[in-house]
Design a protein around this motif. Structure first.
Motif, PDB file in Angstrom:
ATOM      1  N   VAL A 290     -12.168  58.628 -28.898  1.00  0.00           N
ATOM      2  CA  VAL A 290     -12.046  60.088 -28.907  1.00  0.00           C
ATOM      3  C   VAL A 290     -11.883  60.577 -27.475  1.00  0.00           C
ATOM      4  CG1 VAL A 290     -13.233  62.244 -29.482  1.00  0.00           C
ATOM      5  CG2 VAL A 290     -13.498  60.277 -30.964  1.00  0.00           C
ATOM      6  N   THR A 291     -10.904  61.428 -27.244  1.00  0.00           N
ATOM      7  CA  THR A 291     -10.715  61.961 -25.890  1.00  0.00           C
ATOM      8  C   THR A 291     -11.421  63.321 -25.804  1.00  0.00           C
ATOM      9  OG1 THR A 291      -8.662  63.031 -26.517  1.00  0.00           O
ATOM     10  CG2 THR A 291      -8.483  60.816 -25.611  1.00  0.00           C
ATOM     11  N   GLU A 292     -11.763  63.721 -24.596  1.00  0.00           N
ATOM     12  CA  GLU A 292     -12.388  65.040 -24.416  1.00  0.00           C
ATOM     13  C   GLU A 292     -11.838  65.641 -23.134  1.00  0.00           C
ATOM     14  OE1 GLU A 292     -16.636  64.979 -24.716  1.00  0.00           O
ATOM     15  OE2 GLU A 292     -16.795  67.144 -24.528  1.00  0.00           O
ATOM     16  N   SER A 293     -11.157  66.751 -23.235  1.00  0.00           N
ATOM     17  CA  SER A 293     -10.550  67.378 -22.052  1.00  0.00           C
ATOM     18  C   SER A 293     -11.613  68.116 -21.253  1.00  0.00           C
ATOM     19  CB  SER A 293      -9.467  68.360 -22.473  1.00  0.00           C
ATOM     20  OG  SER A 293      -8.477  67.682 -23.183  1.00  0.00           O
ATOM     21  N   VAL A 294     -11.535  67.978 -19.940  1.00  0.00           N
ATOM     22  CA  VAL A 294     -12.490  68.679 -19.058  1.00  0.00           C
ATOM     23  C   VAL A 294     -11.674  69.533 -18.087  1.00  0.00           C
ATOM     24  CG1 VAL A 294     -14.338  68.391 -17.360  1.00  0.00           C
ATOM     25  CG2 VAL A 294     -14.108  66.761 -19.245  1.00  0.00           C
ATOM     26  N   PHE A 295     -12.051  70.791 -17.988  1.00  0.00           N
ATOM     27  CA  PHE A 295     -11.318  71.681 -17.083  1.00  0.00           C
ATOM     28  C   PHE A 295     -11.753  71.405 -15.643  1.00  0.00           C
ATOM     29  CE2 PHE A 295     -11.005  75.746 -14.776  1.00  0.00           C
ATOM     30  CZ  PHE A 295      -9.618  75.888 -14.836  1.00  0.00           C
ATOM     31  N   ASP A 296     -10.763  71.151 -14.786  1.00  0.00           N
ATOM     32  CA  ASP A 296     -11.053  70.797 -13.392  1.00  0.00           C
ATOM     33  C   ASP A 296     -10.666  71.973 -12.496  1.00  0.00           C
ATOM     34  OD1 ASP A 296     -11.407  69.688 -10.946  1.00  0.00           O
ATOM     35  OD2 ASP A 296     -10.147  67.927 -11.285  1.00  0.00           O
ATOM     36  N   PHE A 297     -11.648  72.823 -12.208  1.00  0.00           N
ATOM     37  CA  PHE A 297     -11.373  74.025 -11.409  1.00  0.00           C
ATOM     38  C   PHE A 297     -11.005  73.656  -9.971  1.00  0.00           C
ATOM     39  CE2 PHE A 297     -13.000  77.997  -9.215  1.00  0.00           C
ATOM     40  CZ  PHE A 297     -11.949  78.801  -9.643  1.00  0.00           C
ATOM     41  N   ASP A 298     -11.674  72.612  -9.445  1.00  0.00           N
ATOM     42  CA  ASP A 298     -11.437  72.221  -8.052  1.00  0.00           C
ATOM     43  C   ASP A 298      -9.991  71.802  -7.825  1.00  0.00           C
ATOM     44  OD1 ASP A 298     -13.992  72.807  -7.418  1.00  0.00           O
ATOM     45  OD2 ASP A 298     -14.746  70.758  -7.722  1.00  0.00           O
ATOM     46  N   SER A 299      -9.429  71.084  -8.793  1.00  0.00           N
ATOM     47  CA  SER A 299      -8.040  70.659  -8.597  1.00  0.00           C
ATOM     48  C   SER A 299      -7.108  71.862  -8.665  1.00  0.00           C
ATOM     49  CB  SER A 299      -7.640  69.579  -9.608  1.00  0.00           C
ATOM     50  OG  SER A 299      -7.348  70.152 -10.839  1.00  0.00           O
ATOM     51  N   CYS A 300      -7.483  72.861  -9.469  1.00  0.00           N
ATOM     52  CA  CYS A 300      -6.679  74.096  -9.521  1.00  0.00           C
ATOM     53  C   CYS A 300      -6.750  74.814  -8.164  1.00  0.00           C
ATOM     54  CB  CYS A 300      -7.200  75.022 -10.609  1.00  0.00           C
ATOM     55  SG  CYS A 300      -6.837  74.448 -12.253  1.00  0.00           S
ATOM     56  N   LEU A 301      -7.963  74.841  -7.602  1.00  0.00           N
ATOM     57  CA  LEU A 301      -8.134  75.499  -6.297  1.00  0.00           C
ATOM     58  C   LEU A 301      -7.280  74.797  -5.232  1.00  0.00           C
ATOM     59  CD1 LEU A 301     -11.937  76.345  -5.910  1.00  0.00           C
ATOM     60  CD2 LEU A 301     -10.015  77.927  -6.115  1.00  0.00           C
TER      61      LEU A 301
END
Lengths: 354, 304
Positions: free
Chosen positions: B122-133
């Motif tokens: 099972v995959t689980e997506s994690v939002f990566d705010f730092d990479s967006c920054l």
């Protein structure tokens, strides 16, 4: 003639079977579905998930334990035996055309099949005082409440200056009806006491809705049972009482015929004394007469007085036949058991049964 | 023995022909779709969600048609091959009630399944705010208002989403198909026939978030609120599941997509990208506002 609307209504159900109807015919709760792949019977029922699972389990298990005279269920293309759409449950069976040639022997086949199912599934239950006590109290309370309702109806009728023909007929038989009620209660009490003393009772897989209409003949003339929606594990008397109570109210039914049919059944499952007592108790209770009174009280505007009186008289006549039948079976010796009695397997045995 | 012969034998079919090799065949029971599976656990997972979500729902997912022995697929030596119904007519978004029932039952089934042990990956997506920054760094010098605002809003939303998640002590997340889309909804007779996929399952409400956003893009805020009301009738959203769904919708997943749209190769492309950025951000702002409004209204109704 099938309308486009009907096809649309049943389309989502028949989709599960990959069937495209050329014609649909309604026969009560069954749709006759005529397709290029053959003719089928689609039954509409109301069952919850637990009931659906039990129903399909019963059908499959009956076949596994060697009873094949059941109208089979066709699985959907997804391997299910029922289709649930909204509150309705549907299941598909082969269509067997009714065959009048077999009508006469219908009751014999019905009782024979019932006996076979009961014999295959009979099990002496571990005695549970709680279960017996509960069954006894429940039925006794119900019967006493009904009796009280009927007594109240009698009192109200007696107070009227001018009684209706129905009330008059009822009152003229009132004491006789109450005697039947008391007899039924006495027999029930006897059954309870015997169970307490013997510490035994038997259960079988009951069809739950025994009726001539639930037996049909396949093209080779072999009788098949259907409609196991109300199947339940209970005393064999449950099915017998349902059948005989209904049969006795048929105009042409005779005590000899009843005895013959009960003998036929008992070749498979000879009744124990207490079961015979319970059977007589169930039959003696004048529920059909009380139902006629209920109908008079609740729906008197839908029927004429004469219709109501005829119905009541017919029920009372039926009860008299039942009383004579009960007398006859009480003294009849138990029939000899069959030589090739089927192996007894129980519906709850995990090893080899339902 | 060829695949066609194998299918004819195992499924009791007759006169099978390719309609579109290797996925569509014509049979005496109509058009059917083939799916190929290299992993048995994934096949079983997809069979289960299809079977379970069909229960009680007016919709019919494209369940595995059973072989004559009752199996869910046949093995050709390389893959498991499952057979499904196939339909072309789109169901559309007009019948909100049917979609709502389907999504509700899908969620019920997936929550039930998440309690059970499963061996499927099972995959689980994690939002990566730092990479967006980090990605937005190069545009910061330009002092673009929409970027600055969106980064600020994204940070606030992320904090809010975290706070919502913290309210749930033992979160139980659904395990769903990665892509749940309106375009997979087809019409057979008058019912919703849902053509599922074959990807690895995803844990969490992200697939539902994507579906709800797609719904809004195709319809209106009113229709989205109606859809949530219908889902709520089957799968109550006033408890912890609702909080987790709202949290997932609050997470600024679109920031990543917006930043990808930017292109500083030349001024023209930059302006075009910025316009798309603003439009996408705004669409999601409406999405979040609509969903939040629905949750607020629903809470008020419960309180009354």
């Amino acid at each position: 003639m099938t309308t486009e609307k009907e096809t649309l209504n049943y389309g989502p159900v028949l989709f599960h079977y990959d069937l495209f109807p050329e014609k649909l015919e309604r026969h009560g709760k069954v749709q006759k579905v005529i397709t290029k792949r053959g003719t089928f019977a689609l039954k509409e029922a109301e069952m919850n998930e637990e009931e659906r699972n039990w129903f399909t389990h019963v059908i499959q298990r009956l076949s596994e334990i060697g009873f094949h005279q059941v109208v089979p269920l066709y699985p959907t293309k997804f391997g299910d035996y029922t289709v649930q759409i909204g509150s309705k449950t549907y299941y598909l069976m082969p269509w067997f055309a009714s065959d009048d040639r077999n009508e006469k022997s219908k009751d014999e086949v019905l009782l024979d099949h019932l006996g076979k199912i009961h014999a295959l599934t009979i099990k002496e239950q571990d005695f549970s005082n709680e279960v017996v006590e509960h069954s006894y109290q429940y039925l006794m309370n119900r019967w006493e409440n009904r009796q009280y309702e009927m007594e109240r109806f009698t009192e109200e009728a007696e107070q009227k200056a001018y009684m209706s023909p129905f009330e008059l007929t009822y009152l003229s038989h009132f004491h006789q009806i109450m005697r039947m009620t008391e007899e039924a209660k006495r027999r029930l009490k006897e059954w309870y006491e015997t169970c307490q003393r013997e510490k035994r009772y038997r259960s079988v897989l009951c069809h739950g809705k025994v009726s001539r209409n639930h037996l049909i003949f396949n093209p080779t003339g072999e009788g098949h049972l259907l409609n196991f929606e109300k199947a339940v594990l209970d005393t064999p008397i449950r099915d017998l009482a349902v059948y005989f109570r209904r049969a006795a109210h048929q105009r042409e039914w005779s005590i000899e015929e009843g005895k013959l049919l009960l003998d036929l059944y008992e070749k498979h499952v000879p009744l124990l004394n207490e079961e015979r007592g319970l059977f007589i108790s169930y039959l003696s209770y004048p529920e059909p007469v009380f139902n006629a009174v209920d109908l008079y009280c609740n729906k008197r505007n839908q029927f004429s007085q004469i219709e109501m009186v005829h119905r009541l008289e017919s029920r009372i006549r039926g009860m008299k036949k039942i009383r004579d039948f009960c007398d006859a079976i009480m003294i009849a010796p138990p029939p000899a058991s069959m030589e090739n009695e089927p192996k007894k397997i129980h519906i709850n045995d995990e090893e080899d049964h339902i | 023995m060829g695949l066609i012969n194998l299918l004819e034998n195992e499924y009791d079919l007759y006169g099978v022909e390719w309609k579109q090799e290797p996925h569509l065949i014509m049979t005496d029971f109509g058009e059917k779709r083939l799916r190929y599976w290299t992993d048995e656990e994934r096949l079983k997972w997809h069979m289960k969600w299809r079977d379970e979500s069909a229960k009680g729902s007016g919709a019919v997912p494209d369940r595995m048609i059973r072989t004559r022995d009752g199996e869910i697929a046949v093995f050709d030596g390389k893959h498991w091959i499952s057979l499904h119904d196939s339909a072309d007519t789109p169901f559309g978004c007009e019948e909100v009630e049917r979609w709502g029932q389907f999504i509700g039952h899908l969620l019920l089934a997936s929550i039930k399944a998440s309690h059970e042990n499963h061996e499927c990956k099972v995959t689980e997506s994690v939002f990566d705010f730092d990479s967006c920054l980090a990605q937005s760094e190069k545009y910061m010098e330009g002092n673009f208002k929409c970027i600055n605002t969106s980064i600020y809003e994204a940070r606030q939303r992320l904090k809010f989403a975290e706070a919502l998640k913290r309210k749930v002590r033992k979160p139980v997340l659904p395990i769903l198909e990665k892509d749940i889309s309106i375009s997979n909804g087809k019409r057979i007779f008058h019912f919703l026939f849902y053509q599922g996929g074959d990807s690895w399952p995803e844990k969490g409400y992200l697939p539902i978030r994507k579906f709800l956003f797609e719904w809004l893009s195709h319809t209106s805020p009113l229709s989205l609120r109606m859809l949530l009301t219908e889902v709520n009738k089957v799968f109550p959203l006033n408890g912890e599941h609702g909080l987790l769904l709202l949290a997932e919708i609050t997470v600024p997943w679109e920031l990543r997509d917006c930043l990808i749209l930017l292109d500083n190769e030349n001024l023209e492309k930059m302006i075009e990208g910025m316009q798309k950025y603003e439009a996408t951000w705004e669409e999601h702002r409406i999405f979040l506002k609509t969903v939040t409004q629905w949750f607020d209204e629903n809470r008020r109704k419960v309180a009354l």
